[in-house]
Write a protein that holds these residues in place. Structure first.
Motif, PDB file in Angstrom:
ATOM      1  N   ALA A  33       0.827  -1.212   0.000  1.00 32.57           N
ATOM      2  CA  ALA A  33       0.000   0.000   0.000  1.00 32.57           C
ATOM      3  C   ALA A  33       0.860   1.260   0.000  1.00 32.57           C
ATOM      4  O   ALA A  33       0.521   2.253  -0.676  1.00 32.57           O
ATOM      5  CB  ALA A  33      -0.937  -0.008   1.201  1.00 32.57           C
ATOM      6  N   GLN A  34       1.960   1.253   0.731  1.00 29.38           N
ATOM      7  CA  GLN A  34       2.808   2.449   0.784  1.00 29.38           C
ATOM      8  C   GLN A  34       3.425   2.748  -0.584  1.00 29.38           C
ATOM      9  O   GLN A  34       3.483   3.901  -1.013  1.00 29.38           O
ATOM     10  CB  GLN A  34       3.914   2.266   1.828  1.00 29.38           C
ATOM     11  CG  GLN A  34       3.417   1.962   3.216  1.00 29.38           C
ATOM     12  CD  GLN A  34       2.268   2.855   3.646  1.00 29.38           C
ATOM     13  OE1 GLN A  34       2.409   4.079   3.745  1.00 29.38           O
ATOM     14  NE2 GLN A  34       1.123   2.249   3.918  1.00 29.38           N
ATOM     15  N   VAL A  35       3.889   1.694  -1.264  1.00 26.06           N
ATOM     16  CA  VAL A  35       4.472   1.892  -2.589  1.00 26.06           C
ATOM     17  C   VAL A  35       3.389   2.344  -3.574  1.00 26.06           C
ATOM     18  O   VAL A  35       3.613   3.234  -4.407  1.00 26.06           O
ATOM     19  CB  VAL A  35       5.157   0.603  -3.079  1.00 26.06           C
ATOM     20  CG1 VAL A  35       5.661   0.775  -4.516  1.00 26.06           C
ATOM     21  CG2 VAL A  35       6.313   0.237  -2.158  1.00 26.06           C
ATOM     22  N   ALA A  36       2.206   1.735  -3.476  1.00 26.75           N
ATOM     23  CA  ALA A  36       1.105   2.125  -4.363  1.00 26.75           C
ATOM     24  C   ALA A  36       0.762   3.594  -4.183  1.00 26.75           C
ATOM     25  O   ALA A  36       0.517   4.321  -5.158  1.00 26.75           O
ATOM     26  CB  ALA A  36      -0.112   1.250  -4.090  1.00 26.75           C
ATOM     27  N   LYS A  37       0.737   4.045  -2.957  1.00 28.85           N
ATOM     28  CA  LYS A  37       0.448   5.458  -2.690  1.00 28.85           C
ATOM     29  C   LYS A  37       1.533   6.353  -3.270  1.00 28.85           C
ATOM     30  O   LYS A  37       1.236   7.392  -3.895  1.00 28.85           O
ATOM     31  CB  LYS A  37       0.321   5.679  -1.184  1.00 28.85           C
ATOM     32  CG  LYS A  37      -0.066   7.094  -0.780  1.00 28.85           C
ATOM     33  CD  LYS A  37      -0.240   7.193   0.730  1.00 28.85           C
ATOM     34  CE  LYS A  37      -0.671   8.592   1.139  1.00 28.85           C
ATOM     35  NZ  LYS A  37      -0.847   8.685   2.625  1.00 28.85           N
ATOM     36  N   LYS A  38       2.783   5.959  -3.088  1.00 31.11           N
ATOM     37  CA  LYS A  38       3.899   6.755  -3.594  1.00 31.11           C
ATOM     38  C   LYS A  38       3.871   6.852  -5.115  1.00 31.11           C
ATOM     39  O   LYS A  38       4.184   7.904  -5.692  1.00 31.11           O
ATOM     40  CB  LYS A  38       5.227   6.129  -3.138  1.00 31.11           C
ATOM     41  CG  LYS A  38       6.479   6.892  -3.566  1.00 31.11           C
ATOM     42  CD  LYS A  38       7.728   6.173  -3.096  1.00 31.11           C
ATOM     43  CE  LYS A  38       9.000   6.919  -3.512  1.00 31.11           C
ATOM     44  NZ  LYS A  38       9.205   8.154  -2.755  1.00 31.11           N
TER      45      LYS A  38
END
Length: 760
Positions: free
Chosen positions: A501-506
């Motif tokens: 999720a963090q990478v997707a947001k970034k």
């Protein structure tokens, strides 16, 4: 218990900056008991690990698992007093066995082709030895083989092991090449072996094995410094030569040797004090590749020059961190830990980039180094985050290697535990996701496409056949009645999902962010508020009635119990603390973890946990609670993090053969030591935040690949002053016990003001 002692020159901390850090490395640390390290010669991240093996242990005895196999995961135990030979591949610190390829042993006297026994080494080719006549350094190993009166010396380059054997005045000098030996299922893991005598100094061949790695083929090229006088072999899978096709003696001076269990020998004429040297190159692709590696890396015969080259390589990598310590022993602990973190993952390709892929096709790494030996359940926690600081280019290549694994996988999954073109499916989670996310979130995107990496992470997390994932995706947890170790899996999947999720947001992928941020909350589904612990849940939604918070077996956990795993929500520590009753109650829970007394039954039920690796119920010898001491930072008592860290360090890490409180696990234990000694730790890889602790050095200087330097100093540092009164970063006082990755990578200075009293 035997101990080893080390003698240092007159110690002055200020001198370290001008000295060679390799002098402080003691590869013997961790070779006794549970550390499972090896003492032999290798280079940073080298494909060859040339090291002594001290026994030959069958995987099974009378059809049952032989528990002694566990002691020899690295092939060497410090308490042994015989050496069976020197093999070219070893894991460092693992809890599982494999490798031990191509064992070489020099002997004198009548030829013996069996290894003998530890009680009667004279009945075989093995030899007694004494630690008094043993030297283990970074890139160099030396020992006297007492039964043969031979001095053995070893050094290495990336793909070539270099042996130097000094023979006595003896009539018969032999060098034995044992293809039966191996660390795992002794002899029986061989599918096929082949040896070819190309000329009077060059021998080539290969070994195919079906061990932990099911389809592994490794090729070699071996060359001697003087001509072979006579040679031969014995096939221990078919020792009696029968049948019309055996028309003449093929066991002596016949240039091709083939069979499932081959031991070959090579005889030489030697004089007293004469040295016979052996260069032994490996290749994952072909004997031609091995010969090319040999020519590329050691074209000559100057053993001392290769040793210097190896140790220069170590000095280059180790000098990326310069430290001044409180005690002389701390220098040994620090640089040996740094050494251990640079042993894995290992190079897995020829000098020209050729390697054997997961699909068993020959491939070529273009523009990157292909790595193998990914013990990801262990190393995602601290080793790979350490690489994002000290070895960012290598770590980017490791990510690229994982993505190549994904592309070659019929399952379209990132590696779980892989080595040498194989997936071993060992342990749980899909922690390649964590390693990739940590690299991307910290801006280490070199040589691979971040969006493609994100897709690989998401597809891996959706692969339903894998280890309870279908149930996890359907119910929001893994049910214990459908899939074992269910609580551990649920918690680790939820953490990995948060990383996605963090990478997707970034990267602006809102669809993937929404999908995986929801999954990242699944830890709540296995929390039982009536007990205050994470608890196994069944497919009907009920918590399982039988529940023992101390047991490590059959309770829904792996390598831990409810006390340790209930702390495993690194992505949402504040929410975890709230679930468990708030900061005050959680602080008491942590206090109990470190101070409670465990019953004897706890130790009796598990083979891989020893009392040396445990403080209270905090199991430092296994990884699930490695972050636990830092969780006080999310309470009102961060000073207890400082106290615990400075207590753990000297208990779990010592400059002795038994100086590691558990398996080093491809560098994870050592990475924990390094971070904690420097005063900060990545509680949640995939975020850019580090939790502060209590540095155990006087000062440190980290030389970064981007040309900048991050410096650390302590004021009023001592063994007693373990508490942090104030932290100043680049001239500004911090108001919370955390720093960011960019604070380090931008260079600068952090200063810890130490005190004997906690700053409550």
């Amino acid at each position: 218990m035997r101990k080893i002692s080390f003698t240092l020159l007159l110690w002055c901390p200020a001198l370290l900056y001008a000295q060679q850090p390799v002098q402080y490395v003691r590869p013997i640390i961790g070779t006794e008991k549970m550390g499972h390290t090896y003492p032999g010669a290798t280079v940073p991240f080298g494909m060859v690990q040339l090291s002594p093996d001290t026994d030959t242990i069958p995987y099974e005895l009378d059809g049952k698992y032989n528990p002694d196999v566990y002691k020899y995961c690295a092939g060497y135990q410090y308490t042994d007093n015989t050496i069976t030979g020197f093999s070219h591949t070893h894991f460092s610190g693992t809890g599982h066995s494999d490798l031990g390829d191509f064992l070489i042993m020099p002997t004198t006297g009548p030829l013996q082709l069996n290894p003998g026994t530890a009680d009667h080494p004279e009945n075989g080719y093995r030899s007694r030895f004494s630690h008094a006549n043993e030297t283990a350094e970074a890139g160099y190993y030396k020992v006297k083989l007492d039964d043969h009166n031979i001095t053995a010396e070893l050094t290495a380059t990336n793909r070539v092991g270099f042996h130097q054997y000094t023979f006595p005045a003896a009539g018969d000098a032999h060098i034995i090449l044992d293809l039966v030996a191996g660390i795992y299922n002794y002899g029986n893991k061989n599918v096929w072996t082949f040896v070819r005598v190309e000329n009077d100094t060059l021998v080539t061949g290969y070994r195919q094995t079906n061990g932990w790695a099911r389809t592994r083929t490794l090729y070699f090229a071996m060359t001697f410094s003087k001509p072979i006088k006579k040679y031969g072999h014995r096939n221990y899978a078919n020792d009696v030569y029968k049948g019309f096709w055996r028309k003449f003696n093929q066991s002596e001076n016949f240039p091709e040797m083939a069979g499932r269990q081959i031991r070959a020998w090579f005889d030489f004429d030697t004089k007293a004090g004469e040295q016979v040297k052996v260069k032994f190159a490996l290749s994952p692709v072909s004997t031609e590749g091995a010969q090319n590696n040999l020519a590329a890396e050691i074209p000559g015969w100057d053993f001392d020059a290769v040793k210097r080259q190896s140790q220069d390589a170590w000095n280059k990598e180790l000098s990326k961190v310069a430290v001044q310590t409180i005690r002389p022993d701390d220098l040994i602990n620090f640089y040996t830990a740094l050494y251990h973190t640079y042993l894995s993952p290992t190079t897995y390709m020829d000098a020209d980039g050729a390697y054997r892929g997961l699909d068993q096709l020959n491939r070529r790494a273009e523009g990157f180094t292909n790595y193998s030996t990914f013990s990801l359940w262990d190393t995602y926690r601290a080793l790979h985050p350490l690489f994002n600081i000290l070895q960012p280019q290598r770590n980017a290549d490791m990510v690229r290697s994982m993505l190549e694994h994904y592309n070659q996988s019929v399952h379209k999954m990132l590696p779980v535990w892989s080595h040498q073109g194989n997936e071993n499916w060992c342990m749980i989670g899909y922690h390649s996701v964590s390693v990739i996310a940590d690299a991307i979130m910290k801006g280490n995107v070199k040589g691979y496409d971040a969006m493609q990496a994100l897709e690989a992470c998401a597809n891996t997390a959706r692969y339903k056949p894998y280890d309870g994932l279908e149930w996890y995706m359907q119910l929001g947890y893994v049910p214990e009645d459908k899939n074992g170790s269910s609580v551990s899996k649920t918690l680790e999947y939820a953490y990995d999902d948060w990383c996605i999720a963090q990478v997707a947001k970034k990267l602006g992928r809102e669809d993937l962010y929404n999908e995986f941020i929801k999954r990242s909350l699944n830890y709540r589904n296995v929390f039982d508020p009536t007990t205050g612990f994470m608890r196994p849940r069944l497919s009907d939604g009920q918590f399982r009635k039988e529940f023992d918070v101390l047991s490590t077996h059959g309770q829904g956990y792996i390598e831990g119990n409810a006390w340790n795993y209930s702390l495993y929500v690194p992505q949402y520590p504040a929410d975890m603390i709230a679930m468990m009753g708030g900061k005050k109650q959680f602080t008491g829970h942590l206090d109990s973890l470190f101070t409670m007394h465990l019953p004897d039954a706890f130790f009796a039920e598990t083979e891989d946990i020893t009392r040396e690796g445990i403080i209270g119920n905090y199991v430092h010898g296994n990884e699930p609670a490695h972050h636990a001491a830092y969780l006080y930072n999310w309470t009102d008592a961060p000073w207890k993090t400082q106290e615990r860290i400075r207590m753990i360090l000297p208990k779990m890490y010592k400059p002795t053969a038994d100086g590691l409180g558990g398996n080093d696990d491809c560098g994870q234990m050592s990475a924990w030591y390094l971070f904690s000694t420097l005063g900060f730790y990545p509680v949640c890889p995939g975020s850019t935040e580090y939790a502060l602790g209590s540095p155990a050095v006087r000062s440190a200087s980290i030389r970064l690949e981007n040309g900048k330097t991050f410096s650390l100093e302590t004021i009023d540092q001592s063994e007693q002053n373990v508490y942090v009164k104030k932290v100043v970063l680049n001239g500004k006082t911090l108001n919370r016990p955390f720093i960011q990755h960019e604070d380090i990578m931008n260079g600068g200075k952090i200063t810890f003001y130490m005190s004997r009293k906690p700053a409550k």
